[in-house]
Design a protein around this motif. Structure first.
Motif, PDB file in Angstrom:
ATOM      1  N   THR A   3       0.837  -1.211   0.000  1.00 18.00           N
ATOM      2  CA  THR A   3       0.000   0.000   0.000  1.00 18.00           C
ATOM      3  C   THR A   3       0.867   1.255   0.000  1.00 18.00           C
ATOM      4  O   THR A   3       0.343   2.367  -0.049  1.00 18.00           O
ATOM      5  CB  THR A   3      -0.901   0.014   1.246  1.00 18.00           C
ATOM      6  N   LYS A  32      -1.019  -0.284  -4.270  1.00 16.02           N
ATOM      7  CA  LYS A  32      -2.366   0.296  -4.133  1.00 16.02           C
ATOM      8  C   LYS A  32      -2.182   1.751  -3.655  1.00 16.02           C
ATOM      9  O   LYS A  32      -1.692   2.008  -2.555  1.00 16.02           O
ATOM     10  CB  LYS A  32      -3.205  -0.504  -3.137  1.00 16.02           C
ATOM     11  N   ASP A  70      -8.689   0.025  -5.859  1.00 15.72           N
ATOM     12  CA  ASP A  70      -8.913   0.298  -4.435  1.00 15.72           C
ATOM     13  C   ASP A  70      -9.753  -0.765  -3.751  1.00 15.72           C
ATOM     14  O   ASP A  70      -9.633  -0.992  -2.543  1.00 15.72           O
ATOM     15  CB  ASP A  70      -9.603   1.672  -4.268  1.00 15.72           C
TER      16      ASP A  70
END
Length: 572
Positions: free
Chosen positions: A75, A104, A132
């Protein structure tokens, strides 16, 4: 955290480096449903990189924990406060062999720097932008499941192929049947080459088989495509610690699939079994043939009719005029005077020969077997401890066979084959017997050939080719059964000149030899030896004081000439 798919049996693809690894290419990973919304933003040229395992990066020091062929998910949390490290991240991960990086964005990182994307493109390192709404656990579960399912399918197919190949061998099939089956399963050309890259069995178009012979498969890594394009696979054929060659699958169109190497490895195992079986059978048959030929050449095989009938079962035709040809490696210790390879039943010298010597002897036997079979299908060939012996047909007028067509062709071909398949520069000498017309005369012919090969080497050096009838006076001298009689004759005739300890005496002996060769022509002898006329006259006087009046006594000159000939045969 890191989740690894056990590689298990061969489930593989060709990586961009040309090596074969397990898993799924990045392009197929992007096709799973959980990554339907993912977008490749860099490194498109690296889509064939292999994903074997998955890892999640949520700690700053992830580089210490990553492994090759990983798909790394993140992330961006560990990188949120150090954006400058993003520029080098791609390079660091690529150098550690990772397959791809999936990020992400939105929560911790809003965007990736352009330098990072450019570096991914330059290195061919896939950079994936994750949607997402997808969870890491969904990606991990689905990709890992696909990898395991693929490996299970490959394992099942490989085991099925293995059973089919083993069944071929159990039913009496050989290498050709194994190769045919593999070629049919893979729909490609397949060949088995020995360690000299000679074709043992092949299936497919001739041009494909010849192309595979030209591949440098012995020096390269097994399982590696030479051009990295999937056009051929190579697997070694190994059994009992011995390398018997290579099995190669070849598809010019690059259609080799991910499970093909696993099938080829199973085929290599079965091929090794077949080769080992063939070698064991051939070794037993070869020893039996060699033992019987040894009995024939030593006169222990029985009467002529029995020998002829028994040899016919081997494909040997001894019911015709034949000659014995003996080929012996140069540059190694040989049996003592008066002994042949038949003494001691061909046993090796105490201590055995080195690996190089054994290989050279095997190559010599193989070269002669090949050459003789091409020119005389009914010839008998066997390898003894120190030599290779062939009993070949003799046509009319072949009493001096060294210059005859068939024997000369055999000699040339055997020499060419021997030199081609042996890395070291070894040579062999050859001796040929007189023609005989019955098996009972073969022991005498064998002894003639042995004498010819050894006298020829002494007279002409390594690589000599000699026929027994062309040895001249040396033939008569070689027939003396007791070498000690010859040595005694030399000592009695030449006296002090028989030894090699004093250079002055050796020089005098050389003078004597040239005098006899020129029929006592003093002027010619002085010219050959580069002596002044008076110096030579002085030497002649000294020689006569040592040996007697040889310039006047023809019988003494004959004895001296014979003694010098015996000295030239020293070591036989």
């Amino acid at each position: 955290m890191s989740l690894n798919a056990d590689p298990g049996p061969p489930a593989l693809r060709l990586a961009s480096t040309g090596t074969l690894t397990y898993g799924l290419p990045v392009s197929e990973v992007l096709g799973v449903s959980t990554l339907a919304g993912a977008r490749l933003i860099g490194g498109r040229s690296g889509l064939d990189r292999i994903v074997q395992r998955l890892n999640v990066m949520e700690v700053p020091d992830i580089l210490a924990w990553v492994k090759p062929n990983e798909l790394l998910l993140t992330t961006g949390y560990p990188l949120r406060n150090t954006p400058q490290s993003l520029d080098n991240l791609v390079a660091d991960l690529d150098e550690r062999g990772l397959a791809a990086l999936a990020i992400k964005l939105g929560r911790y990182l809003d965007s990736l720097p352009a330098e990072m994307i450019e570096q991914a493109d330059r290195r061919g390192f896939p950079l994936i932008l994750l949607p997402d709404d997808v969870g890491f656990d969904d990606i991990l579960n689905q990709v890992l499941t696909d990898i395991l399912n693929r490996q299970a399918a490959v394992l099942a197919r490989t085991e099925e192929v293995h059973r089919a190949l083993v069944q071929i061998v159990l039913c009496g099939g050989g290498l050709q049947e194994v190769v045919d089956e593999v070629a049919s399963l893979l729909d490609v050309a397949v060949v088995v080459l020995d360690s000299d890259q000679r074709v043992l069995a092949g299936a497919g178009p001739d041009e494909h088989i010849q192309a595979m012979r030209a591949f440098d498969v012995l020096s390269g890594r097994p399982g590696v495509c030479a051009n990295g394009g999937g056009d051929h696979l190579v697997v070694p054929v190994v059994a009992g610690g011995f390398d018997h060659g290579r099995i190669i699958a070849y598809s010019p169109a690059g259609t080799l699939r991910e499970a093909d190497l696993g099938i080829l490895e199973r085929a290599a195992t079965v091929a090794a079994l077949v080769v080992t079986k063939q070698q064991a059978v051939a070794a037993v048959e070869s020893k039996y043939r060699a033992d019987y030929l040894r009995d024939i050449l030593s006169g222990r095989a029985g009467d002529d009719d029995r020998v002829i009938a028994h040899c016919a079962g081997f494909g040997w035709d001894l019911d015709r005029p034949v000659m014995v040809v003996v080929a012996e490696l140069d540059g190694r210790s040989r049996p003592a005077d008066g002994q042949s390879a038949l003494n001691g039943h061909g046993a090796e010298p105490r201590g055995g020969r080195g690996a190089e010597e054994r290989v050279a002897q095997e190559r010599l036997a193989s070269a002669w077997s090949t050459a003789v079979r091409r020119h005389d299908r009914g010839a008998a060939v066997a390898s003894f401890a120190h030599e290779v012996v062939a009993v070949v047909g003799a046509g009319e007028g072949d009493e001096t066979a060294l210059s005859s067509g068939p024997v000369q062709a055999m000699l040339k071909e055997a020499s060419a084959i021997f030199a081609e398949h042996l890395s070291s520069r070894r040579t062999f000498s050859t001796g040929i017997s007189r023609t005989v017309r019955s098996p009972s005369a073969l022991p005498e012919a064998y002894e003639q050939a042995v004498k010819a090969v050894r006298v020829g080497r002494q007279l002409h050096g390594d690589g000599a080719r000699a026929h027994f009838d062309q040895l001249g006076v040396y033939r008569l001298l070689s027939l003396v059964s007791d070498p000690q009689e010859l040595h005694a004759f030399v000592r009695e005739t030449l006296g002090e000149l028989a030894g090699d300890d004093e250079p002055e005496l050796v020089d005098l002996r050389r003078t004597l030899q040239v005098l006899l060769e020129t029929n006592l022509n003093v002027a010619e002898t002085a010219r050959r030896l580069h002596f002044h006329y008076n110096t030579l006259r002085y030497r002649i006087g000294k020689l006569e004081r040592m040996l007697g009046p040889f310039t006047e006594d023809a019988h003494l000159r004959l004895n001296l000439t014979l003694a010098l000939h015996v000295l030239r045969m020293r070591g036989i």
